[in-house]
Motif scaffolding. Structure first.
Motif, PDB file in Angstrom:
ATOM      1  N   ASN A   1     -14.683   7.235   6.141  1.00 21.56           N
ATOM      2  CA  ASN A   1     -14.039   7.533   4.883  1.00 21.56           C
ATOM      3  C   ASN A   1     -14.231   9.266   4.765  1.00 21.56           C
ATOM      4  OD1 ASN A   1     -13.385   8.024   2.216  1.00 21.56           O
ATOM      5  ND2 ASN A   1     -13.493   5.811   2.065  1.00 21.56           N
TER       6      ASN A   1
ATOM      7  N   ASN B   1     -11.089   4.558  11.240  1.00 18.32           N
ATOM      8  CA  ASN B   1     -12.417   4.084  11.592  1.00 18.32           C
ATOM      9  C   ASN B   1     -12.440   3.055  13.049  1.00 18.32           C
ATOM     10  OD1 ASN B   1     -14.996   2.795  11.779  1.00 18.32           O
ATOM     11  ND2 ASN B   1     -15.038   2.217   9.346  1.00 18.32           N
TER      12      ASN B   1
ATOM     13  N   HIS C   1     -20.099   9.262  11.533  1.00 20.88           N
ATOM     14  CA  HIS C   1     -19.116   8.194  11.994  1.00 20.88           C
ATOM     15  C   HIS C   1     -18.192   8.199  10.723  1.00 20.88           C
ATOM     16  CE1 HIS C   1     -17.702   4.253  11.969  1.00 20.88           C
ATOM     17  NE2 HIS C   1     -18.119   3.907  10.753  1.00 20.88           N
TER      18      HIS C   1
ATOM     19  N   THR D   1       0.763  -1.303  -0.076  1.00 20.18           N
ATOM     20  CA  THR D   1       0.118  -0.147  -0.211  1.00 20.18           C
ATOM     21  C   THR D   1       0.816   1.135  -0.064  1.00 20.18           C
ATOM     22  OG1 THR D   1      -1.715   1.003   1.007  1.00 20.18           O
ATOM     23  CG2 THR D   1      -0.327   0.279   2.589  1.00 20.18           C
TER      24      THR D   1
ATOM     25  N   ARG E   1      -7.834   7.697  -0.863  1.00 18.62           N
ATOM     26  CA  ARG E   1      -9.408   7.063  -0.952  1.00 18.62           C
ATOM     27  C   ARG E   1      -9.737   7.068   0.577  1.00 18.62           C
ATOM     28  NH1 ARG E   1     -10.042   3.509  -5.356  1.00 18.62           N
ATOM     29  NH2 ARG E   1      -8.246   4.033  -6.815  1.00 18.62           N
TER      30      ARG E   1
END
Ligand code: UT7
Length: 327
Positions: free
Chosen positions: A257, A284, A254, A32, A40
């Motif tokens: 993302n 998250n 929440h 990654t 993203r």
């Protein structure tokens, strides 16, 4: 609903474990890049529990802060509801472990499973318990998702972090909870789950070898669901509270993302500087994400007593939840 509400927030608190894992650390673990993760998701780092530190341990620390903020002793709590998808054990409930550790000897205790919507679900249940005669209910969202993530699976391991947040709910003189919306679509239960380790698929050497004990997610489907459901549930809660979006001082979504949050800003028509975002630092944290963001907003002096808040969550189940309140 507006007139009947005099039930609200007596105290708030949060706790994050000390260890930090950055995107650069992850670059050394999986294929990654910091650039991919930031573009993203918006996430730059996340905190991870230390070995031996479980969801109840984080929950106890957040709960103590919320009790301190509410100026209450553990014995004054009538019930503890713990929202988590990463419990210490299948049973007993993580809430019972927290109750024992706090010495909240007069509290009933149970867990609530509604994924990342769990904190708002639990606040709504707490509201109902206070309406039904209880005085003070402690709600905790706590997660050690790092224990359930496959650290070789780049599509999920970069997303999550560990944390806990807590709120004490009881009678308030002003403000309080004005409206909410809760929902679920169980047809989406496969989109975000841990396959093995429950009664449907007990752990075996074979399924462990296939990594079925870890969290799996159909990211793009959950993304589309989130973008669709946020304005729907947010607007329903506003309607029930008899509020317009312009009445809201802070949206606390929440923290999954940043692109989902961007879509929410657009679809709800709320100004960007009224949206509290801290996912770049924590990732998250599921049921902990909203109380963690809320507490941080308060500690930073941004979110103040008397502010009108819109909380919106979505997640595994699939579930969703929104709440309008005056803090
Ligand atoms: O709180 C519970 C709710 N959960 C969520 O809200 C999560 C919702 N979903 C998402 O946030 C996004 O779907 C993700 C961030 C999980 C993924 O973003 P995406 O834009 O939907 O990417 P994708 O899954 O469609 O993958 C795009 C590409 C793929 O490569 P190919 O097939 O195009 O060659 C993936 O293999 O990105 C690749 N990819 C990665 N590349 C580098 C997936 N993960 C990574 C990664 N690093 N960590």
């Amino acid at each position: 609903m507006k007139d009947s509400s005099q039930i609200g927030i007596l105290g708030l608190g949060a706790y994050v474990p000390k260890r930090v894992l950055t995107n650069l650390d992850l670059e050394k673990m999986v294929d990654t890049s910091d650039e991919w993760i930031v573009t993203r998701t918006g996430i730059k780092q996340r905190h991870l529990a230390s070995p031996g530190e479980a969801s109840s341990d984080l929950g106890v620390k957040a709960a103590k802060k919320a009790l301190e903020d509410a100026k209450l002793k553990p014995e004054e709590i009538d019930a503890i509801i713990t929202a988590t998808l990463s419990p210490d054990h299948i049973f007993p409930s993580t809430a019972c472990l927290i109750q024992g550790e706090l010495g909240a000897e007069n509290a009933a205790a149970f867990d609530l499973g509604a994924g990342c919507s769990g904190f708002i679900y639990a606040c709504t249940v707490a509201y109902g318990l206070v309406k039904a005669g209880m005085e003070k209910v402690l709600v905790i969202g706590t997660e050690t998702i790092s224990r359930f993530v496959n650290w070789q699976e780049r599509s999920t391991c970069v997303l999550f972090g560990d944390a806990a947040g807590a709120a004490v709910i009881g009678r308030v003189k002003e403000g309080g909870i004005y409206g909410w919306d809760l929902g679920a679509d169980g047809r989406g239960h496969d989109l975000l789950k841990i396959n093995a380790g429950g009664s449907r698929e007990p752990l075996t050497a074979e399924n462990i070898a296939s990594n079925r004990q870890f969290l799996s997610m159909s990211g793009p489907e959950v993304f589309r669901f989130a973008v669709r459901i946020i304005p729907k549930t947010g607007k329903k809660a506003l309607e029930k509270a008899n509020f317009e979006i312009e009445d809201i001082d802070w949206l606390i979504p929440h923290q999954a993302n940043s692109r989902i949050i961007e879509a929410a800003i657009e679809s709800l028509g709320i100004e960007r500087d009224k949206v509290f975002v801290n996912l770049e630092r924590y990732g998250n944290t599921s049921a902990a994400s909203i109380p963690l963001a809320w507490t941080e907003g308060v500690l930073e002096g941004k979110i103040k007593r008397g502010d009108k808040l819109l909380l919106i969550g979505f997640g595994a189940g699939l579930t969703w939840a929104a709440m309008v309140l005056e803090y």
